[in-house]
Design an enzyme around this catalytic site. Sequence first.
Site, PDB file in Angstrom:
ATOM      1  N   HIS A  49      33.081   7.014  68.871  1.00  0.00           N
ATOM      2  CA  HIS A  49      34.295   7.100  69.403  1.00  0.00           C
ATOM      3  C   HIS A  49      34.380   8.424  70.065  1.00  0.00           C
ATOM      4  CE1 HIS A  49      35.433   3.392  67.622  1.00  0.00           C
ATOM      5  NE2 HIS A  49      36.818   3.623  67.895  1.00  0.00           N
ATOM      6  N   HIS A  98      22.190 -15.454 101.318  1.00  0.00           N
ATOM      7  CA  HIS A  98      22.443 -16.508 100.191  1.00  0.00           C
ATOM      8  C   HIS A  98      22.982 -17.753 101.149  1.00  0.00           C
ATOM      9  CE1 HIS A  98      22.502 -12.855  97.851  1.00  0.00           C
ATOM     10  NE2 HIS A  98      22.175 -13.647  96.577  1.00  0.00           N
ATOM     11  N   GLU A 124      39.355  -4.074  78.243  1.00  0.00           N
ATOM     12  CA  GLU A 124      39.215  -2.814  79.141  1.00  0.00           C
ATOM     13  C   GLU A 124      38.769  -3.227  80.441  1.00  0.00           C
ATOM     14  OE1 GLU A 124      38.520  -1.235  74.841  1.00  0.00           O
ATOM     15  OE2 GLU A 124      37.654  -3.004  75.926  1.00  0.00           O
ATOM     16  N   HIS A 141      19.350 -20.531  96.923  1.00  0.00           N
ATOM     17  CA  HIS A 141      20.193 -19.621  96.415  1.00  0.00           C
ATOM     18  C   HIS A 141      20.424 -18.313  97.099  1.00  0.00           C
ATOM     19  CE1 HIS A 141      22.570 -16.884  93.792  1.00  0.00           C
ATOM     20  NE2 HIS A 141      22.995 -17.998  93.150  1.00  0.00           N
TER      21      HIS A 141
END
Length: 665
Positions: free
Chosen positions: A475, A29, A413, A263
Amino acid sequence: MNTSLPVTKMANAIRALAMDAVQKANSGHPGMPMGMADIAVALWAGHYRHNPANPGWFNRDRFVLSNGHGSMLQYALLHLTGYDLSMDDIRQFRQFHSKTPGHPEVHVTPGVDTTTGPLGQGISNAVGMALAEKLLAAEFNKPGFDIVDHYTYVFLGDGCLMEGISHESCSLAGTWKLNKLIALYDDNGISIDGNVRGWFTDDTPGRFEAYGWNVIRNVDGHDVAAVDAAITAAKRSDKPTLICCKTVIGKGSPNKAGLNKAHGSPLGDDEIAATRKALGWEYPPFVIPEDVYAAWDARQKGREAEAAWNDLFARYRAQYPQEAGEFSRRIAGELPAGFDDVVDRYVADCVARKETIATRKASQNAIDALAPNLPEFLGGSADLTGSNLTNWKGCVTVREGNSGNYISYGVREFGMAAIMNGIVLHGGFIPFGGTFLTFSDYCRNAIRMSALMQIGTIYVFTHDSIGVGEDGPTHQPVEQIASMRLIPGLENWRPCDTVETAVAWGQAVRNRKIPSVLVLSRQNLPYFERTQDQIAGIAKGAYVLKDAADARAVLIATGSEVQLAMQAAEALAQKNIAVRVVSMPSTDVFDKQDAAYRDSVLPSGLPRVAIEAAASDYWRKYVGLDGDVIGMTSFGESAPAGKLFSHFGFTVDNVVSRVEAVLGK
């Protein structure tokens, strides 16, 4: 900055090395290094404090290339400023076993502070580094002795800001007022798919101001003096700072600058020649003139900075010997003297108490026992402290990053996991953080990065099975622990009682170069009697918990299912079928043992049946095609835990029946 060389020439050296290395590799890149070269000059030549001769000097500034695909920018800077990164290393960009891999990797390239590439995680690691700096400073600095005093600088791009993890971690950085965190945003408006206006129209400065950041808007990223002034202003702020730098990707390329063509692909020989002409760069590929090297050389300045700090620390040690000794131990990553004795005493205490409790509670008890002897403990939870039980007696919640040893991460999280990685990389703390096992999916890539970087982050995942019950399949984890067992270099522990939990915690703390996952139950689990040899076997990942001289089969179980295996063994004995029961709290650790030990636990010739309330296919590596696995092949249901265990076959009768089938009865 104090250099007689034009800063444009210093920046063009970066551009030349980036386009040459990418072209030689035919991969990489070039656009970002060419676009951020002037920003790099402002930071690295004017503000960044480091010592190329000692990349691990503790009080250096930290630098994080969050947009790690532009790795040639960092490699060029390291080479030019005097690190042990030669021009031959630059020529080997992206090649096998080189010191210049495709994305920056800590422990591979001197001067790289974290492995980056998965976008958003670098800035999140930086938040952890800045928090660690602030907490260590609060703990150890004394009037006139700022022995912990450094900045964390980040380069990041649109991709980092699009990733949701940047919201999680940067929100916390503002809350914690991490004023020594300075991020420079490469606002070039281009990503791989083209101009970002079609999919990224956020008010980024407004977003960060809402987080509580200091935002410096509309800085010309190609004006070195303007960027330099912005960094100087950022250092005066009492908040973390985002400097928004408008840049042109592929700056200098006549036909590809400002386009996504610059890029992620080499510019091509013709375009590189045209770029050299446009930049006035008259040197052949991989040639840097001596005046450029001289302008960039940071070795003397780095030696002087480290020497000044060493002198400060020597005077600190003379006046505060106890604190200096503790600080030195902590930043060296050494455990306190006698730590093994602390663990052994606590294991003996668990044996004496014989408690029937959930392993999440057993984990909290272990933390309670270890924390007074581990001032480097830095616990936390993603808004589930009362469920994960990751807090302990006397812990103090971190507020505004000023002090404390327990972090309320909020419902973040992924951010929690990446921040903990940054804390470990900074040094001085052993962080651990908790959530439900099913939500480990949210932070999985950060867990993977812990393993890839070989750092000892500790993850505490509770509510480990369908035993969660009425909360239902959203869950109830099924595939999570199997998927984490597939990550190389990660140690997963699913203990069955208080003793196994204590041993698992001891191992996790010792593993400073191995991340650990502790998988814990919500429901109570019984204590099992063991000999000292059996207790020693826990640390080997698996051991014989119950044996029979004439065993005809082996039952292998983990966690809550060890109880079921023991009960089934009794029922099978009533039918004159003797079996061995193996508790395997850590498949990863067991697999590392020598063949003789593995064979002593799982002897060849005996059929095997594995029992775990999780995805069943993983266990085929232990039972083979002729054995059997009692596990989960679907998602769970909403019902009381007992009903679910019965429905999915985790019963004594079913285990007995399956063993008989394996034996051909």
